[in-house]
Design a protein around this motif. Structure first.
Motif, PDB file in Angstrom:
ATOM      1  N   LEU A  89       0.837  -1.200   0.000  1.00 19.75           N
ATOM      2  CA  LEU A  89       0.000   0.000   0.000  1.00 19.75           C
ATOM      3  C   LEU A  89       0.870   1.247   0.000  1.00 19.75           C
ATOM      4  O   LEU A  89       2.042   1.182   0.395  1.00 19.75           O
ATOM      5  CB  LEU A  89      -0.980   0.014   1.176  1.00 19.75           C
ATOM      6  CG  LEU A  89      -0.597   0.491   2.548  1.00 19.75           C
ATOM      7  CD1 LEU A  89      -1.768   1.260   3.157  1.00 19.75           C
ATOM      8  CD2 LEU A  89      -0.268  -0.688   3.444  1.00 19.75           C
ATOM      9  N   LYS A 216     -15.277  -1.134   4.859  1.00 20.82           N
ATOM     10  CA  LYS A 216     -14.559  -1.004   6.128  1.00 20.82           C
ATOM     11  C   LYS A 216     -15.357  -0.101   7.070  1.00 20.82           C
ATOM     12  O   LYS A 216     -16.161   0.694   6.591  1.00 20.82           O
ATOM     13  CB  LYS A 216     -13.150  -0.444   5.896  1.00 20.82           C
ATOM     14  CG  LYS A 216     -13.068   1.054   5.553  1.00 20.82           C
ATOM     15  CD  LYS A 216     -11.638   1.449   5.257  1.00 20.82           C
ATOM     16  CE  LYS A 216     -11.508   2.950   5.150  1.00 20.82           C
ATOM     17  NZ  LYS A 216     -10.165   3.381   4.701  1.00 20.82           N
ATOM     18  N   MET A 260     -12.447  -4.917   5.421  1.00 22.61           N
ATOM     19  CA  MET A 260     -11.336  -4.584   6.319  1.00 22.61           C
ATOM     20  C   MET A 260     -11.816  -4.642   7.770  1.00 22.61           C
ATOM     21  O   MET A 260     -12.895  -4.156   8.081  1.00 22.61           O
ATOM     22  CB  MET A 260     -10.793  -3.176   6.028  1.00 22.61           C
ATOM     23  CG  MET A 260      -9.591  -2.802   6.897  1.00 22.61           C
ATOM     24  SD  MET A 260      -9.092  -1.072   6.727  1.00 22.61           S
ATOM     25  CE  MET A 260      -8.317  -1.091   5.122  1.00 22.61           C
ATOM     26  N   ASP A 295      -6.790  -4.025   9.501  1.00 19.69           N
ATOM     27  CA  ASP A 295      -6.445  -2.610   9.416  1.00 19.69           C
ATOM     28  C   ASP A 295      -4.962  -2.499   9.779  1.00 19.69           C
ATOM     29  O   ASP A 295      -4.313  -3.483  10.149  1.00 19.69           O
ATOM     30  CB  ASP A 295      -7.331  -1.747  10.322  1.00 19.69           C
ATOM     31  CG  ASP A 295      -7.355  -0.284   9.837  1.00 19.69           C
ATOM     32  OD1 ASP A 295      -6.468   0.092   9.035  1.00 19.69           O
ATOM     33  OD2 ASP A 295      -8.241   0.486  10.251  1.00 19.69           O
TER      34      ASP A 295
HETATM   35  C1  BGC Z   1      -7.172   3.341   8.711  1.00 23.35           C
HETATM   36  C2  BGC Z   1      -7.729   2.613   7.512  1.00 23.35           C
HETATM   37  C3  BGC Z   1      -6.813   2.782   6.328  1.00 23.35           C
HETATM   38  C4  BGC Z   1      -5.447   2.271   6.706  1.00 23.35           C
HETATM   39  C5  BGC Z   1      -4.445   2.327   5.582  1.00 23.35           C
HETATM   40  C6  BGC Z   1      -5.726   2.988   8.962  1.00 23.35           C
HETATM   41  O1  BGC Z   1      -5.161   3.831   9.920  1.00 23.35           O
HETATM   42  O2  BGC Z   1      -7.954   3.032   9.840  1.00 23.35           O
HETATM   43  O3  BGC Z   1      -9.022   3.079   7.232  1.00 23.35           O
HETATM   44  O4  BGC Z   1      -7.339   2.104   5.227  1.00 23.35           O
HETATM   45  O5  BGC Z   1      -4.951   3.050   7.783  1.00 23.35           O
HETATM   46  O6  BGC Z   1      -4.077   3.592   5.265  1.00 23.35           O
END
Ligand code: BGC
Length: 762
Positions: A89, A216, A260, A295
């Protein structure tokens, strides 16, 4: 494109695979074909390679070349090229994603392509209104279109997967992440979830303009105690099944590619280790067959929740529960192989999870061409293009909610000079909102710019900042320091207000005052803004208050004293244009709130679809009933509320029948007349109340809505079909219950609607 996997599988199978990867004929046996392909790939993988598919890291572009990596980076790099990372990511851009994909495809033994994921929440580079704002448009088509445009931009930048939509029902405006969702109602939230998922995913995930979506945070994240982000969630089964889960069920039914976990524990079990949620409900009740991603380090946080002594035990609990991809936790890559070898978990658990990940990669077409999304030319053409900015303006106009408009102060008329005052008036960054992906800083049209473009030149505009909202850094990663002392701009602003026909005050929250980690205990206008507003009001009460914020605020003083209030949220790229067009009347506001605005923070959580209670009376002078002694029970502005420059008159509800047996439906209709001289749009809302039920019912629940255009002086007949599903609810074991008896049907302009007709379910 032939990757290693083809070489290993063998040429003849590879050819069959390549041929069958080209669009499956109809929906026929494409699923079983994909599953045969997945099985073939799985059979080639070592245990470590399988676990690699469940390992996700946040990596930057420095990983795309060999370079000189030290410490943890060097470990991650080695894992990357040895097939021990399945998805990444935060790596962005056609060029970067191509380079990293090349690295993995060429260097790892099997060359299984990576998935590139990112939080594309309300746009990739082109910023649309924050989701709470968009939801106020009640325009599902437009919300689908903005998700589609965001997907097209993200896909053109090499991404495959967004961690959106957030579909946490939210009833507490103190929680900063309310800006990411669609408010307090489960039905509206479900409809919006479907629209956004369809927008992101389109008809075919393999298309180069679509990306996989994520439902999510599963589940209960929006019910964090006292609205503090990440806090414990304690909810009963009724709330869980009737309020929290419906949007997730709708998402599963809409074919969302992934779920998620949420960070919170829910009823004493961390969501990431929650077998009841992930197995009993998601897999068994809903038959969901997509991927479940944790998460950010939420597997590691199982240790913090103190139900695991160490990360190894947390990994075990999470994989057994059904959390399949470990986002940034390094728990699976460190411990799963050992857990299998020690006989503490079955390898079949890992196989099932890997199967889901590989299946997603097949569906995205990555085994056909791992580089299909990484196309620099397409990236240039699509990202931030003009059509997307036009779309941002269109939905921004529909997301604005007119909260108050005494004596038709708006749209603006008969004015010669306007004082534009407030820290957000010339702010080109705040309208971009939080969770803004690749938005270009300071790229929004500010309110002031919008006014300059839209107001006739005969009107003189003057500006004073008045007060600073915050001091110091203003970004995602740092806590914002609110200005509580510096009043040095007050004098200039007051002078300006004194000499103007009208004062436009632009106040609210900066982009980073709502969003993750931005819970607030005081939800009035932050800092010295209210003080400034009061001082200006004392000099010139002819004020239009334009609010930019990411959550409902306590506006009790403002509502009592300011003649016109426009809720303009964080509206994205063309915020200023949309607001200015609304102020002058080129746009007739049609947005309606999707979260109740309280009269006081002490009322929170506040939501319209609450239980009736044993002491519901509101008779004056009573003491012993459900209430606060110092604030009345109703919200300041209810769910579904929003004014227009048009006036809409509702006729009586007409029913095709007063009773319905279990296999019929009733048509409920109403005539809505636009009695004004302006064309407008109205969101007509259908609510149902169960009068007696086995489990204490809600006072009413939204069951349908229609946004209709009504020309000046004309009427429109709006019809709803009431089906038996609308009369059912979830009892505590999570089953749907349909009980005979009486129900009230309400149709009106917001959740405070009183007029109703009774129907009977036989
Ligand atoms: C958040 C998620 C997000 C993830 C990745 C987390 O802190 O709760 O909603 O997708 O970070 O960035």
């Amino acid at each position: 494109m032939i990757t290693n996997i083809w070489k290993i599988i063998g040429v003849s199978f590879a050819l069959t695979l390549v041929m069958s990867c080209s669009k499956p004929s109809e929906n026929e046996s494409s699923n079983s074909k994909t599953s045969a392909k997945v099985d073939s790939v799985l059979s080639l993988m070592t245990l470590e390679e399988k676990i690699g598919q469940l390992n996700q890291y946040s990596l930057g572009s420095e990983f795309t070349g060999p370079g000189n990596k030290k410490g943890q980076d060097s470990i991650r790099y080695q894992q990357l090229i040895s097939g021990q990372v399945g998805s990444v990511l935060n790596l962005l851009g056609a060029e970067n994603t191509r380079k990293m994909q090349e690295l993995v495809v060429e260097k790892s033994r099997l060359g299984i392509p990576l998935l590139f994921a990112y939080d594309v929440i309300h746009g990739y580079q082109t910023m649309f209104p924050v989701p709470l704002a968009e939801s106020s448009s009640w325009n599902l088509d437009l919300m689908q279109k903005t998700a589609q445009a965001a997907a097209a931009e993200a896909a053109a930048s090499g991404l495959h997967w967004t961690f959106a939509p957030m579909i946490d029902v939210t009833v507490d405006a103190r929680w900063g992440r309310v800006m990411e969702g669609a408010g307090e109602d489960p039905y509206l939230h479900s409809e919006i979830a479907k629209a956004r998922i369809n927008g992101f995913q389109g008809e075919d995930l393999a298309h180069n303009k679509t990306i996989a979506a994520t439902a999510k945070h599963f589940a209960g994240y929006g019910y964090a105690e006292s609205g503090k982000d990440y806090n414990s969630v304690n909810v009963n089964q009724y709330i869980l099944h009737n309020h929290i889960l419906p949007p997730f069920k709708a998402a599963a039914e809409a074919g969302v590619a992934s779920f998620m976990n949420s960070f919170n524990d829910i009823n004493a079990v961390p969501a990431t280790a929650n077998q009841y949620l992930l197995q009993d409900i998601l897999r068994e009740k809903w038959n969901y067959d997509g991927v479940v991603v944790s998460d950010w380090n939420s597997i590691g946080e199982i240790v913090n929740h103190a139900v695991s002594p160490d990360l190894k035990d947390a990994a075990k609990k999470a994989i057994i529960a059904g959390s399949e991809i470990d986002m940034e936790g390094s728990a699976y890559v460190q411990f799963l192989a050992q857990l299998v070898k020690d006989g503490e978990i079955e390898e079949s658990l890992i196989n099932a999870a890997v199967r889901n990940v590989l299946e997603l990669k097949f569906k995205l077409g990555l085994f056909d061409d791992p580089f299909k999304y990484s196309d620099i030319e397409r990236e240039k053409e699509i990202v931030g293009n003009n059509q997307h900015h036009d779309l941002a303006e269109e939905i921004a106009k529909e997301s604005i909610v007119l909260l108050k408009n005494d004596n038709d102060l708006l749209p603006l008329k008969n004015i010669k000079n306007v004082a534009v005052i407030g820290p957000l008036a010339k702010d080109k960054d705040t309208p971009l909102g939080n969770w803004r992906a690749q938005a270009i800083e300071n790229s929004a049209v500010s309110l002031y710019e919008g006014l300059e473009n839209v107001l006739p030149k005969s009107i003189m505009l003057k500006y004073a900042e008045g007060v600073k909202l915050s001091v110091g850094p203003n970004n995602f990663f740092q806590e914002q320091v609110i200005n509580k002392e510096d009043r040095s701009g007050f004098q200039e602003a007051k002078q300006l207000a004194k000499n103007s026909d009208l004062v436009l005050m632009a106040l609210g929250e900066t982009a980073y005052m709502s969003g993750e980690g931005r819970s607030r205990a005081d939800i009035t206008l932050p800092g010295l803004q209210k003080e400034l507003l009061k001082e200006i009001h004392a000099i010139n009460p002819n004020i239009v208050l334009v609010l930019m914020n990411g959550r409902p605020l306590d506006l009790s003083w403002e509502d009592e004293n300011i003649p016109a209030i426009v809720e303009a949220w964080h509206l994205g790229q063309r915020a200023g244009t949309a607001i200015a067009e609304t102020l002058v009347g080129d746009n007739n506001p049609s947005g309606k709130l999707t979260m109740s605005f309280p009269r006081h923070v002490g009322q929170l959580p506040i939501y319209y679809n609450h239980k009736i209670t044993g002491r519901p009376s509101t008779a004056p002078g009573q003491v012993f009933y459900v209430h606060h002694t110092d604030v009345e029970n109703s919200p300041l502005y209810p769910f579904g509320y929003g004014l227009s420059y048009s006036d809409f008159e509702y006729g009586d509800i007409e029913l095709s029948n007063n009773s319905l047996s279990k296999d019929e439906s009733i048509t409920a209709s109403i005539t809505v007349k636009n009695t004004s001289s302006r064309d407008g749009q109205e969101v007509v809302q259908l609510y149902i109340q169960d009068l007696v039920a086995e489990e204490t019912p809600m006072v009413k629940s939204l069951k349908g809505f229609k946004k209709v255009k009504i020309k000046a002086g004309e009427s429109v007949k709006v019809e709803f079909s009431i089906t038996k599903e609308m009369l059912s609810y979830y009892i505590s074991n999570g089953d749907l219950s349909l009980e005979k008896g009486a129900f009230n049907v309400f149709i009106g302009k917001d959740a405070s609607v009183k007029s109703h007709k009774k129907i009977e379910l036989e």
